[in-house]
Design a protein around this motif. Structure first.
Motif, PDB file in Angstrom:
ATOM      1  N   GLN A   1      -0.208   8.051   7.404  1.00  0.00           N
ATOM      2  CA  GLN A   1       1.079   8.224   6.721  1.00  0.00           C
ATOM      3  C   GLN A   1       1.140   7.396   5.431  1.00  0.00           C
ATOM      4  N   ASN A   2       0.633   6.177   5.482  1.00  0.00           N
ATOM      5  CA  ASN A   2       0.645   5.331   4.283  1.00  0.00           C
ATOM      6  C   ASN A   2      -0.278   5.865   3.198  1.00  0.00           C
TER       7      ASN A   2
ATOM      8  N   CYS B   1      -2.814  -3.994   3.933  1.00  0.00           N
ATOM      9  CA  CYS B   1      -1.456  -3.445   3.790  1.00  0.00           C
ATOM     10  C   CYS B   1      -1.394  -1.998   4.238  1.00  0.00           C
ATOM     11  N   LEU B   2      -2.534  -1.317   4.264  1.00  0.00           N
ATOM     12  CA  LEU B   2      -2.568   0.068   4.743  1.00  0.00           C
ATOM     13  C   LEU B   2      -2.342   0.147   6.255  1.00  0.00           C
TER      14      LEU B   2
ATOM     15  N   GLN C   1       0.752  -3.911  -8.281  1.00  0.00           N
ATOM     16  CA  GLN C   1       0.503  -2.487  -8.554  1.00  0.00           C
ATOM     17  C   GLN C   1      -0.815  -2.026  -7.960  1.00  0.00           C
ATOM     18  N   GLU C   2      -1.821  -2.875  -8.018  1.00  0.00           N
ATOM     19  CA  GLU C   2      -3.138  -2.511  -7.497  1.00  0.00           C
ATOM     20  C   GLU C   2      -3.208  -2.686  -5.985  1.00  0.00           C
ATOM     21  N   ILE C   3      -2.651  -3.783  -5.489  1.00  0.00           N
ATOM     22  CA  ILE C   3      -2.746  -4.082  -4.056  1.00  0.00           C
ATOM     23  C   ILE C   3      -1.959  -3.080  -3.220  1.00  0.00           C
ATOM     24  N   LEU C   4      -0.778  -2.705  -3.662  1.00  0.00           N
ATOM     25  CA  LEU C   4       0.093  -1.843  -2.867  1.00  0.00           C
ATOM     26  C   LEU C   4      -0.108  -0.367  -3.166  1.00  0.00           C
ATOM     27  N   SER C   5      -1.259  -0.025  -3.736  1.00  0.00           N
ATOM     28  CA  SER C   5      -1.640   1.377  -3.909  1.00  0.00           C
ATOM     29  C   SER C   5      -2.695   1.732  -2.867  1.00  0.00           C
TER      30      SER C   5
END
Length: 529
Positions: free
Chosen positions: A219-220, A316-317, A390-394
């Protein structure tokens, strides 16, 4: 004692705690002090301890210069509670340490924490689900696959396609993958990549993989909007509208879209307090309790920027979608507020960036059981998140592409050759370990020369081909693989054994001529013109 970087791995928080205590005990100056007409040897003032520890933490690459004096005082309170220090009368156990002139000393006993004992796990690689096996009751034809030994005949068959001789083959149709199968593949490959990036022999050291929900990962990865923010299937788990409006107001200040312009001084501080109160009342941090050790381990990679970013992307995924979305919105707001020069100061004594870290670090990362370094570790992680959000949470594109390619491979029709032990498509991703250059050269030499030596022996001992053809093949082999040829035929004599010389019979005329008696030389008369 020189500070060292504590890398990822199990019990990192405990290792950091012991590291700081050793550095503090070694670096804290001790001298004679007087208090109420009495002298005390080898002690220090509370303010001196704050100065020393604050400087030590700021220069330590495990924490960094963003550690505040207030955070240092809180850590010294925990030192007093855990008997790392005691007052000059030997009292400890309470967190009543203050940044003042009270005297303290180190106790004689060691204050280091023991490491918890867990069953050791050997070097383990996350296994991929095997979808090649057919379910019971299916009538699909199965082609037996056997391992074969490479010889000259098989070698020629394998390379006969070049001359138009194609060996017999069959098509094998794989079982269709269900959504559950695909989710398990995502979980397996994601955890395998995380284990590799962290450099751990076993993920069980920092994570209970049974608690990882494969549905959350999928889903993520796929349910995202144009800005990369997760879209939730269950709308009841969305942030309240009034909190979203407050966050947008601060992030876009002074261009507030959902709210009217403030009518009184200090409006922005009231909005900020509302957001802090909402996230502060959560029962569990956004990164969840059971992922605490994973994120603390990632902190050991911050010196390697690209690896730290990738490790945080993958970690975070694993979060529940609602947690991931709230984290994305919150960290984005924190970063924008920190760099917004048009926003009035939200505190008289603390910089806006430091205030963001202090206000929200605990609602982002903390352990279920109160840890002594929770606040410092969370502040370090949140600062890195703000700088690279921006990079980490993509969604990690490289990981996503490799998983999708693997799924397509499993769904593709396979070409199987009778008697072959491999198929014509690419194998699933495999994992390897690094070896030395000498070992690589040895494996390359032995791995390629053994079948070539067997092929050369087959040519040399083949009695069905003519001598001319055998010499021709040996000459070609010698030209292509001189080292292998030299091992089998080190001298011309060893090569000549293959071609024994035949005894030649002399012709009868020559024999008769040799048997005639010797004729004396006769002088003949010359003719003159």
């Amino acid at each position: 004692m020189e500070p060292r970087l504590v890398g990822p791995g199990p019990y990192r928080a405990t290792r950091l705690w012991n590291e700081i205590i050793e550095l503090f005990r070694a670096g804290m100056p001790l001298r004679k002090h007087r208090c109420r007409f009495k002298s005390y040897e080898r002690c220090f003032k509370a303010s001196e301890a704050v100065d020393c520890l604050h400087e030590l933490l700021g220069s330590n690459q495990n924490f960094g210069p963003e550690v505040t004096r207030n955070q240092t005082v809180k850590l010294l309170k925990k030192f007093l509670k855990n008997h790392v220090i005691e007052d000059i009368k030997g009292r400890w156990g309470k967190e009543d340490f203050q940044d003042d002139g009270h005297l303290y000393r180190f106790p004689p006993s060691s204050p280091l924490k023991p490491y918890p004992k867990k069953p050791s796990c050997g070097k383990e690689v996350i296994k991929f689900p095997d979808w090649n096996e057919l379910e019971a009751g299916t009538s699909q034809e199965h082609i037996p696959v056997k391992s074969v030994t490479m010889n000259s005949e098989l070698w020629y068959k394998r390379h006969s396609i070049a001359i138009g001789e194609v060996p017999a083959c069959k098509l094998v149709f794989r079982r269709e993958l269900t959504q559950t199968n695909i989710e398990e593949i995502w979980k397996s490959m994601t955890l395998s990549r995380l284990q590799k990036v962290l450099g751990l022999d076993c993920l069980d050291e920092v994570l209970d993989t049974k608690l990882v929900n494969s549905k959350h990962i999928v889903q993520n990865a796929y349910n995202v909007n144009k800005q990369g923010i997760v879209t939730l299937e269950d709308k009841s788990k969305e942030l309240p509208h009034w909190i979203l409006s407050a966050m947008k107001c601060l992030a876009n200040w002074p261009s507030c879209s959902d709210l009217k312009q403030p009518a009184y001084s200090g409006f922005e501080r009231d909005v900020f307090k509302t957001i802090v109160d909402y996230f502060g009342q959560m029962k569990e941090p956004l990164l969840t309790f059971h992922f605490f050790d994973v994120f603390v381990s990632v902190l050991g990679l911050l010196q390697k920027h690209s690896k730290a970013v990738e490790a945080l992307q993958i970690s975070c995924l694993l979060l529940p979608p609602e947690n991931r979305k709230r984290l994305q919105l919150l960290v984005r707001m924190m970063a924008r507020v920190s760099f917004n020069k048009d926003l009035p100061p939200l505190s008289e004594s603390v910089r806006t960036r430091t205030l963001m870290v202090q206000a929200f670090s605990r609602c982002i990362l903390c352990s279920k059981d109160e840890m002594d370094l929770d606040e410092l570790l969370a502040a370090k992680l949140v600062s890195f998140l703000m700088d690279n959000y921006q990079e980490i949470l993509s969604v990690p594109s490289a990981l996503k592409s490799s998983i999708e390619e693997h799924v397509v491979h499993l769904q593709r029709v396979q070409i199987k050759y009778a008697g072959a032990d491999t198929d014509a498509t690419f194998p699933p991703p495999s994992f390897c370990h690094q070896i030395s250059t000498d070992e690589f050269e040895y494996q390359r030499a032995t791995g390629s020369q053994e079948p070539l030596a067997a092929l050369l022996e087959e040519i040399a001992m083949n009695k069905e081909i003519s001598v001319k053809d055998k010499k021709k093949k040996l000459k070609q082999f010698q030209k292509s693989y001189p080292e292998v040829y030299r091992v089998r035929f080190p001298t011309p004599e060893t090569e000549a054994v293959l071609f024994p010389e035949k005894t030649k019979q002399k012709s009868p005329i020559l024999m008769w001529a040799l048997k005639k008696p010797f004729q004396p030389f006769h002088r003949t008369r010359s003719f003159r013109m």
